[in-house]
Design an enzyme around this catalytic site. Structure first.
Site, PDB file in Angstrom:
ATOM      1  N   GLN A  51       2.969   9.956   1.800  1.00  0.00           N
ATOM      2  CA  GLN A  51       4.276   9.347   1.523  1.00  0.00           C
ATOM      3  C   GLN A  51       4.884   9.892   0.235  1.00  0.00           C
ATOM      4  OE1 GLN A  51       2.676   5.145   2.192  1.00  0.00           O
ATOM      5  NE2 GLN A  51       4.794   4.948   2.892  1.00  0.00           N
ATOM      6  N   GLY A  54       0.830  -1.197   0.000  1.00  0.00           N
ATOM      7  CA  GLY A  54       0.000   0.000   0.000  1.00  0.00           C
ATOM      8  C   GLY A  54       0.861   1.241   0.000  1.00  0.00           C
ATOM      9  N   HIS A  56      -2.879   0.303   8.334  1.00  0.00           N
ATOM     10  CA  HIS A  56      -1.567   0.932   8.131  1.00  0.00           C
ATOM     11  C   HIS A  56      -1.682   2.179   7.250  1.00  0.00           C
ATOM     12  CE1 HIS A  56       2.942   0.634   7.421  1.00  0.00           C
ATOM     13  NE2 HIS A  56       2.556   1.450   6.458  1.00  0.00           N
ATOM     14  N   GLU A  57      -2.386   2.048   6.118  1.00  0.00           N
ATOM     15  CA  GLU A  57      -2.483   3.186   5.185  1.00  0.00           C
ATOM     16  C   GLU A  57      -3.345   4.305   5.765  1.00  0.00           C
ATOM     17  OE1 GLU A  57      -0.338   3.280   2.949  1.00  0.00           O
ATOM     18  OE2 GLU A  57       0.147   1.160   3.132  1.00  0.00           O
ATOM     19  N   HIS A 101      -1.425   6.499   8.050  1.00  0.00           N
ATOM     20  CA  HIS A 101      -0.579   7.489   7.358  1.00  0.00           C
ATOM     21  C   HIS A 101      -1.326   8.810   7.160  1.00  0.00           C
ATOM     22  CE1 HIS A 101       3.210   5.641   6.284  1.00  0.00           C
ATOM     23  NE2 HIS A 101       2.632   4.574   5.751  1.00  0.00           N
ATOM     24  N   CYS A 136       6.987  -0.809   5.850  1.00  0.00           N
ATOM     25  CA  CYS A 136       6.493   0.433   5.254  1.00  0.00           C
ATOM     26  C   CYS A 136       7.509   0.912   4.235  1.00  0.00           C
ATOM     27  CB  CYS A 136       6.305   1.482   6.353  1.00  0.00           C
ATOM     28  SG  CYS A 136       5.729   3.075   5.748  1.00  0.00           S
ATOM     29  N   LEU A 137       7.043   1.369   3.080  1.00  0.00           N
ATOM     30  CA  LEU A 137       7.962   1.838   2.043  1.00  0.00           C
ATOM     31  C   LEU A 137       8.741   3.073   2.494  1.00  0.00           C
ATOM     32  CD1 LEU A 137       5.749   1.309  -1.141  1.00  0.00           C
ATOM     33  CD2 LEU A 137       7.676  -0.082  -0.354  1.00  0.00           C
TER      34      LEU A 137
HETATM   35 CO    CO Z   1       3.546   2.785   5.244  1.00  0.00          CO
END
Ligand code: CO
Length: 162
Positions: A51, A46, A129-130, A133, A87-88
Site C-alpha cells: 500500500q 492495519g 485483510h493485511e 494485500h 481499507c485505507l
Molecule cells: Co487494506
C-alpha cells in the site's frame, strides 16, 4: 522517513505479489516505523507495505496496540464471521466480508525472530485483510458486496451506544 503515501486501489502495484524479506536491516526497520506512523495518522486498523508501494511481505496491524509482521502466513483458521471491512486504499467505502473467526499466524519480527500470533474476531479480520494485500488481493475481491449508506448509519449508531 515518516509518513508514506498510501496508494489507491486503481494502482496496479496493489495487485502484485510481494516478495519475502531476507534482510532484517535498517531499511526494513525504517519501513516498519513508517508504516506504523502512517497507519496511526490515518487511524487505520492495519497497513501493508504494498500500500506504500513497497512489494515486500511486511505489514502492521493497529488493533489494541501495534503488531509488526514480516513474512507472515496463516497456519490455521476456524469459524466464520461476517462483518464490515474498509481499507485505507479504498477510502469512503465499506464492504461486507466473510472471514475466519480465529486465525493463527506465523511470522518474523523486525529482527528475524519467529513469532506466533493468535487472533480472534476483529483481530482475525485485520490479519486476513493485511495478509491478502501481500498477495495482491483487496477486500473488494472477496467481499459479499458493498454496504449501503443505511447499513453504515446503523453501524455508527451501534458504535455510539458502545
Ligand atoms: Co487494506
Amino acid at each position: 522517513m515518516g509518513l508514506r503515501t498510501i496508494l489507491h486501489d486503481s494502482d496496479p502495484t496493489l495487485r502484485k505479489q510481494s516478495r519475502e524479506v531476507t534482510n532484517f536491516d535498517r531499511r526494513l526497520h525504517d519501513l516498519l516505523d513508517d508504516l506504523a506512523e502512517t497507519v496511526a495518522h490515518a487511524n487505520g486498523a492495519g497497513l501493508a507495505a504494498p500500500q506504500a508501494g513497497i512489494l515486500r511481505r511486511v505489514c502492521v496491524i493497529n488493533v489494541d496496540g501495534l503488531i509488526e509482521l514480516v513474512n507472515p502466513r496463516i497456519t490455521a483458521s476456524d469459524g466464520t464471521q461476517e462483518g464490515a471491512e474498509g481499507c485505507l486504499s479504498i477510502p469512503g467505502r465499506t464492504g461486507l466480508v466473510k472471514r475466519p473467526n480465529r486465525v493463527i499466524v506465523e511470522a518474523q519480527n523486525r529482527h528475524g525472530k519467529s513469532v506466533v500470533l493468535e487472533g480472534e474476531g476483529f483481530l482475525a479480520r485485520a490479519l486476513c485483510h493485511e495478509l491478502d494485500h501481500l498477495n495482491g488481493v483487496l477486500y473488494t475481491d472477496v467481499m459479499e458486496r458493498f454496504m449501503t449508506l443505511e447499513e453504515l448509519a446503523e453501524l455508527d449508531k451501534e458504535d455510539e451506544e458502545e
